[in-house]
Design an enzyme around this catalytic site. Sequence first.
Site, PDB file in Angstrom:
ATOM      1  N   CYS A 163       0.886  -1.300   0.147  1.00 21.61           N
ATOM      2  CA  CYS A 163       0.094   0.034   0.215  1.00 21.61           C
ATOM      3  C   CYS A 163       0.962   1.350  -0.187  1.00 21.61           C
ATOM      4  CB  CYS A 163      -0.861  -0.033   0.981  1.00 21.61           C
ATOM      5  SG  CYS A 163      -1.907   1.670   1.320  1.00 21.61           S
TER       6      CYS A 163
ATOM      7  N   ASP B 150      -0.490  16.456  -2.269  1.00 27.61           N
ATOM      8  CA  ASP B 150      -0.953  15.594  -3.116  1.00 27.61           C
ATOM      9  C   ASP B 150      -0.121  15.788  -4.311  1.00 27.61           C
ATOM     10  OD1 ASP B 150      -3.827  14.038  -3.915  1.00 27.61           O
ATOM     11  OD2 ASP B 150      -2.661  14.439  -5.664  1.00 27.61           O
TER      12      ASP B 150
ATOM     13  N   HIS C  26      -4.112   1.186   8.508  1.00 22.56           N
ATOM     14  CA  HIS C  26      -4.496   0.901   6.933  1.00 22.56           C
ATOM     15  C   HIS C  26      -5.866   0.693   6.982  1.00 22.56           C
ATOM     16  CE1 HIS C  26      -4.567  -0.259   2.775  1.00 22.56           C
ATOM     17  NE2 HIS C  26      -5.712  -1.104   3.191  1.00 22.56           N
TER      18      HIS C  26
ATOM     19  N   GLY D  86     -14.785   7.029  -7.634  1.00 24.85           N
ATOM     20  CA  GLY D  86     -13.194   7.026  -8.329  1.00 24.85           C
ATOM     21  C   GLY D  86     -12.261   7.040  -7.375  1.00 24.85           C
TER      22      GLY D  86
ATOM     23  N   THR E  83      -8.730   5.677  -5.876  1.00 21.41           N
ATOM     24  CA  THR E  83      -7.906   5.230  -6.835  1.00 21.41           C
ATOM     25  C   THR E  83      -6.586   4.530  -5.639  1.00 21.41           C
ATOM     26  OG1 THR E  83      -6.763   6.984  -6.826  1.00 21.41           O
ATOM     27  CG2 THR E  83      -8.149   6.463  -8.894  1.00 21.41           C
TER      28      THR E  83
ATOM     29  N   HIS F 157      -6.626   3.270   0.639  1.00 20.98           N
ATOM     30  CA  HIS F 157      -6.155   3.504   1.957  1.00 20.98           C
ATOM     31  C   HIS F 157      -6.730   4.878   2.193  1.00 20.98           C
ATOM     32  CE1 HIS F 157      -2.930   3.706   5.037  1.00 20.98           C
ATOM     33  NE2 HIS F 157      -3.683   4.791   5.591  1.00 20.98           N
TER      34      HIS F 157
ATOM     35  N   HIS G 197      -8.172   7.974   3.092  1.00 21.15           N
ATOM     36  CA  HIS G 197      -7.515   9.528   2.974  1.00 21.15           C
ATOM     37  C   HIS G 197      -8.561  10.515   2.934  1.00 21.15           C
ATOM     38  CE1 HIS G 197      -7.552   7.926  -1.230  1.00 21.15           C
ATOM     39  NE2 HIS G 197      -7.746   9.100  -1.483  1.00 21.15           N
TER      40      HIS G 197
HETATM   41  P1  AMP Z   1      -8.511   9.264  -4.649  1.00 20.47           P
HETATM   42  O1  AMP Z   1      -8.928   9.038  -6.107  1.00 20.47           O
HETATM   43  O2  AMP Z   1      -9.419   9.847  -3.747  1.00 20.47           O
HETATM   44  O3  AMP Z   1      -8.193   7.568  -4.261  1.00 20.47           O
HETATM   45  O4  AMP Z   1      -7.220  10.058  -4.336  1.00 20.47           O
HETATM   46  C1  AMP Z   1      -5.817   9.500  -4.677  1.00 20.47           C
HETATM   47  C2  AMP Z   1      -4.907  10.513  -4.545  1.00 20.47           C
HETATM   48  O5  AMP Z   1      -3.898  10.289  -4.390  1.00 20.47           O
HETATM   49  C3  AMP Z   1      -4.822  11.335  -5.853  1.00 20.47           C
HETATM   50  O6  AMP Z   1      -5.250  12.769  -5.740  1.00 20.47           O
HETATM   51  C4  AMP Z   1      -3.378  11.098  -6.236  1.00 20.47           C
HETATM   52  O7  AMP Z   1      -2.802  12.174  -6.826  1.00 20.47           O
HETATM   53  C5  AMP Z   1      -2.739  11.035  -4.955  1.00 20.47           C
HETATM   54  N1  AMP Z   1      -1.464  10.326  -5.054  1.00 20.47           N
HETATM   55  C6  AMP Z   1      -1.373   9.152  -5.416  1.00 20.47           C
HETATM   56  N2  AMP Z   1       0.046   8.708  -5.214  1.00 20.47           N
HETATM   57  C7  AMP Z   1       0.539   9.635  -4.715  1.00 20.47           C
HETATM   58  C8  AMP Z   1       1.853   9.849  -3.814  1.00 20.47           C
HETATM   59  N3  AMP Z   1       2.909   8.881  -3.890  1.00 20.47           N
HETATM   60  N4  AMP Z   1       2.123  11.112  -3.127  1.00 20.47           N
HETATM   61  C9  AMP Z   1       1.114  12.077  -3.120  1.00 20.47           C
HETATM   62  N5  AMP Z   1      -0.012  11.924  -3.425  1.00 20.47           N
HETATM   63  C10 AMP Z   1      -0.502  10.706  -4.201  1.00 20.47           C
HETATM   64 ZN    ZN Z   2      -2.365   1.228   3.550  1.00 16.71          ZN
END
Ligand code: AMP
Ligand code: ZN
Length: 113
Positions: free
Chosen positions: A4, A30, A46, A91, A93, A96, A98
Site C-alpha cells: 500500500c 497531493d 490501514h 473514483g 484510486t 487506503h 484519505h
Molecule cells: P483518490 O482518487 O481519492 O483515491 O485519491 C488518490 C490521490 O492520491 C490522488 O489525488 C493522487 O494524486 C494522490 N497520490 C497518489 N500517489 C501519491 C503519492 N505518492 N504522493 C502524493 N499523492 C499521491
Molecule cells: Zn495502507
Amino acid sequence: MSDCIFCKIAAGEIPATVVFENDDVIAFEDLNPQAPVHVLVVPKAHHANILDGVSAAELAAVVEAIGEVARAKGLSERGFRVIANTGADAGQTVEHLHFHVLGGTTLGEGLIP
Ligand code: AMP
Ligand code: ZN
C-alpha cells in the site's frame, strides 16, 4: 499493508512533502494537485476506506489534523473542502483511507479529485 503506497508514506519508506504528522495521522501534498492547496490527510493505520472499520478515535485524530493543515496552509478564514472518495463510483484510486483538503481559491463544482 505491505503493498500500500500510503502505508509506505506513513512508514517513511517512500518520500512525500509532509505538512503535518503525529503518531496517528500524516498529511502530505497531493502529487497531482487539483487546487492551489491540495493536501491528503491520512490515518496511519490501514483502512481501505471510510467503511472499513475506522474508529471514532481515528476520525477525531483526522479532524484535528485537518484543522492543523488548514491553519498551516492559511485556509482557516476563507474556507476549504474536505473529500473522502469511497469506492468505484467515487473514483477512489488509492485503497487506503484519505481525506482530500482542497482550498486556496474559490472551489467550483468541478474541483473534485
Ligand atoms: P483518490 O482518487 O481519492 O483515491 O485519491 C488518490 C490521490 O492520491 C490522488 O489525488 C493522487 O494524486 C494522490 N497520490 C497518489 N500517489 C501519491 C503519492 N505518492 N504522493 C502524493 N499523492 C499521491
Ligand atoms: Zn495502507
